[in-house]
Write a protein that holds these residues in place. Structure first.
Motif, PDB file in Angstrom:
ATOM      1  N   GLY A 100     -11.345  -6.386 -14.270  1.00 50.96           N
ATOM      2  CA  GLY A 100     -10.695  -7.674 -14.454  1.00 50.96           C
ATOM      3  C   GLY A 100      -9.185  -7.553 -14.603  1.00 50.96           C
ATOM      4  N   ALA A 101      -8.513  -8.677 -14.510  1.00 51.40           N
ATOM      5  CA  ALA A 101      -7.049  -8.704 -14.464  1.00 51.40           C
ATOM      6  C   ALA A 101      -6.381  -8.159 -15.720  1.00 51.40           C
ATOM      7  CB  ALA A 101      -6.564 -10.116 -14.185  1.00 51.40           C
ATOM      8  N   ALA A 102      -6.881  -8.520 -16.901  1.00 50.26           N
ATOM      9  CA  ALA A 102      -6.236  -8.076 -18.140  1.00 50.26           C
ATOM     10  C   ALA A 102      -6.296  -6.556 -18.276  1.00 50.26           C
ATOM     11  CB  ALA A 102      -6.890  -8.742 -19.343  1.00 50.26           C
ATOM     12  N   VAL A 140       5.128  -0.849 -10.282  1.00 55.72           N
ATOM     13  CA  VAL A 140       3.700  -1.025 -10.527  1.00 55.72           C
ATOM     14  C   VAL A 140       3.262  -2.312  -9.854  1.00 55.72           C
ATOM     15  CG1 VAL A 140       1.896  -1.180 -12.271  1.00 55.72           C
ATOM     16  CG2 VAL A 140       3.975   0.120 -12.745  1.00 55.72           C
ATOM     17  N   VAL A 141       2.236  -2.202  -9.004  1.00 56.75           N
ATOM     18  CA  VAL A 141       1.744  -3.354  -8.255  1.00 56.75           C
ATOM     19  C   VAL A 141       0.270  -3.532  -8.592  1.00 56.75           C
ATOM     20  CG1 VAL A 141       1.415  -4.369  -5.978  1.00 56.75           C
ATOM     21  CG2 VAL A 141       3.342  -2.815  -6.379  1.00 56.75           C
ATOM     22  N   CYS A 142      -0.071  -4.660  -9.184  1.00 55.79           N
ATOM     23  CA  CYS A 142      -1.470  -4.996  -9.462  1.00 55.79           C
ATOM     24  C   CYS A 142      -1.913  -5.964  -8.371  1.00 55.79           C
ATOM     25  CB  CYS A 142      -1.590  -5.635 -10.837  1.00 55.79           C
ATOM     26  SG  CYS A 142      -3.276  -5.784 -11.430  1.00 55.79           S
ATOM     27  N   THR A 143      -3.028  -5.658  -7.707  1.00 53.86           N
ATOM     28  CA  THR A 143      -3.421  -6.453  -6.553  1.00 53.86           C
ATOM     29  C   THR A 143      -4.925  -6.689  -6.496  1.00 53.86           C
ATOM     30  OG1 THR A 143      -3.217  -6.630  -4.148  1.00 53.86           O
ATOM     31  CG2 THR A 143      -3.599  -4.430  -5.040  1.00 53.86           C
ATOM     32  N   HIS A 144      -5.299  -7.778  -5.854  1.00 50.13           N
ATOM     33  CA  HIS A 144      -6.703  -8.091  -5.591  1.00 50.13           C
ATOM     34  C   HIS A 144      -6.778  -8.842  -4.260  1.00 50.13           C
ATOM     35  CE1 HIS A 144     -10.874  -9.219  -6.098  1.00 50.13           C
ATOM     36  NE2 HIS A 144     -10.517 -10.461  -5.846  1.00 50.13           N
ATOM     37  N   VAL A 177      -4.996   3.359  -7.908  1.00 48.20           N
ATOM     38  CA  VAL A 177      -6.014   3.266  -8.944  1.00 48.20           C
ATOM     39  C   VAL A 177      -6.921   2.089  -8.617  1.00 48.20           C
ATOM     40  CG1 VAL A 177      -6.438   2.963 -11.417  1.00 48.20           C
ATOM     41  CG2 VAL A 177      -4.365   4.126 -10.646  1.00 48.20           C
ATOM     42  N   TYR A 178      -8.227   2.334  -8.581  1.00 51.84           N
ATOM     43  CA  TYR A 178      -9.203   1.269  -8.320  1.00 51.84           C
ATOM     44  C   TYR A 178      -9.871   0.904  -9.639  1.00 51.84           C
ATOM     45  CZ  TYR A 178     -13.071  -1.272  -6.183  1.00 51.84           C
ATOM     46  OH  TYR A 178     -13.979  -2.237  -5.817  1.00 51.84           O
ATOM     47  N   GLU A 179      -9.828  -0.366 -10.000  1.00 49.57           N
ATOM     48  CA  GLU A 179     -10.426  -0.856 -11.242  1.00 49.57           C
ATOM     49  C   GLU A 179     -11.367  -2.013 -10.942  1.00 49.57           C
ATOM     50  OE1 GLU A 179     -10.144   0.212 -14.348  1.00 49.57           O
ATOM     51  OE2 GLU A 179      -8.610   1.717 -13.965  1.00 49.57           O
ATOM     52  N   GLN A 180     -12.453  -2.093 -11.674  1.00 47.95           N
ATOM     53  CA  GLN A 180     -13.373  -3.223 -11.547  1.00 47.95           C
ATOM     54  C   GLN A 180     -13.490  -3.990 -12.852  1.00 47.95           C
ATOM     55  OE1 GLN A 180     -17.130  -1.704 -10.135  1.00 47.95           O
ATOM     56  NE2 GLN A 180     -16.372  -1.500  -8.072  1.00 47.95           N
ATOM     57  N   ALA A 194      15.592   4.988  -6.033  1.00 45.14           N
ATOM     58  CA  ALA A 194      14.844   6.243  -5.969  1.00 45.14           C
ATOM     59  C   ALA A 194      13.559   6.010  -6.756  1.00 45.14           C
ATOM     60  CB  ALA A 194      15.645   7.375  -6.587  1.00 45.14           C
ATOM     61  N   LEU A 195      12.450   6.017  -6.075  1.00 47.08           N
ATOM     62  CA  LEU A 195      11.184   5.703  -6.725  1.00 47.08           C
ATOM     63  C   LEU A 195      10.646   6.917  -7.468  1.00 47.08           C
ATOM     64  CD1 LEU A 195       9.547   3.660  -3.859  1.00 47.08           C
ATOM     65  CD2 LEU A 195      10.494   2.781  -5.979  1.00 47.08           C
ATOM     66  N   ALA A 196      10.631   6.817  -8.799  1.00 51.24           N
ATOM     67  CA  ALA A 196      10.044   7.880  -9.606  1.00 51.24           C
ATOM     68  C   ALA A 196       8.538   7.887  -9.395  1.00 51.24           C
ATOM     69  CB  ALA A 196      10.371   7.661 -11.077  1.00 51.24           C
ATOM     70  N   GLU A 197       7.975   6.697  -9.235  1.00 55.23           N
ATOM     71  CA  GLU A 197       6.543   6.550  -8.998  1.00 55.23           C
ATOM     72  C   GLU A 197       6.250   5.140  -8.514  1.00 55.23           C
ATOM     73  OE1 GLU A 197       4.384   7.021 -12.666  1.00 55.23           O
ATOM     74  OE2 GLU A 197       5.878   5.879 -13.764  1.00 55.23           O
ATOM     75  N   VAL A 198       5.179   5.021  -7.759  1.00 50.52           N
ATOM     76  CA  VAL A 198       4.665   3.723  -7.332  1.00 50.52           C
ATOM     77  C   VAL A 198       3.186   3.739  -7.678  1.00 50.52           C
ATOM     78  CG1 VAL A 198       4.238   2.161  -5.406  1.00 50.52           C
ATOM     79  CG2 VAL A 198       6.315   3.547  -5.436  1.00 50.52           C
ATOM     80  N   ILE A 199       2.768   2.831  -8.553  1.00 49.84           N
ATOM     81  CA  ILE A 199       1.376   2.767  -8.970  1.00 49.84           C
ATOM     82  C   ILE A 199       0.778   1.478  -8.428  1.00 49.84           C
ATOM     83  CG2 ILE A 199      -0.214   2.714 -10.927  1.00 49.84           C
ATOM     84  CD1 ILE A 199       2.091   4.063 -12.548  1.00 49.84           C
ATOM     85  N   VAL A 200      -0.231   1.615  -7.577  1.00 54.59           N
ATOM     86  CA  VAL A 200      -0.952   0.467  -7.046  1.00 54.59           C
ATOM     87  C   VAL A 200      -2.284   0.397  -7.790  1.00 54.59           C
ATOM     88  CG1 VAL A 200      -2.058  -0.569  -5.029  1.00 54.59           C
ATOM     89  CG2 VAL A 200       0.121   0.654  -4.775  1.00 54.59           C
ATOM     90  N   VAL A 201      -2.467  -0.666  -8.578  1.00 55.82           N
ATOM     91  CA  VAL A 201      -3.719  -0.864  -9.302  1.00 55.82           C
ATOM     92  C   VAL A 201      -4.494  -1.949  -8.577  1.00 55.82           C
ATOM     93  CG1 VAL A 201      -4.808  -1.362 -11.518  1.00 55.82           C
ATOM     94  CG2 VAL A 201      -2.575  -0.243 -11.455  1.00 55.82           C
ATOM     95  N   ASP A 202      -5.597  -1.546  -7.965  1.00 56.62           N
ATOM     96  CA  ASP A 202      -6.430  -2.432  -7.157  1.00 56.62           C
ATOM     97  C   ASP A 202      -7.554  -2.978  -8.026  1.00 56.62           C
ATOM     98  OD1 ASP A 202      -8.109  -3.627  -5.352  1.00 56.62           O
ATOM     99  OD2 ASP A 202      -8.312  -1.882  -4.052  1.00 56.62           O
TER     100      ASP A 202
END
Length: 83
Positions: free
Chosen positions: A69-71, A8-12, A64-67, A32-40
């Motif tokens: 905030g970090a928490a 899981v990668v949270c990025t801004h 995933v695109y979120e607006q 072996a990557l079961a999943e990679v979740i990028v939360v933008d």
């Protein structure tokens, strides 16, 4: 030994760092990557494009695109992980 993980990668606004991270995940032979979740977290740079480019190479990638905030972003990434 191969290990299956959820990454899981949270990025801004870190397109270059995201690209390096995803490249490293692609090149790691013992994972072996079961999943990679990028939360933008509302990036305005090339982050979305980098994730889209790697989605072609990583079928387990979820963007995933979120607006909110970090928490909230961090809570979203944990909620989306496979159990």
């Amino acid at each position: 030994m191969t290990v299956s993980i959820s990454a899981v990668v949270c990025t801004h606004n870190r397109a270059e760092e995201l690209e390096a991270c995803l490249r490293s995940l692609c090149e790691c032979p013992s994972v072996a990557l079961a999943e990679v979740i990028v939360v933008d977290n509302a990036s305005t740079d090339r982050t979305r494009l980098v994730a889209a480019d790697y989605a072609d190479r990583m079928p387990a990638l979820c963007y995933v695109y979120e607006q909110a905030g970090a928490a909230v972003c961090k809570k979203q990434r944990l909620a989306r992980c496979k159990q």
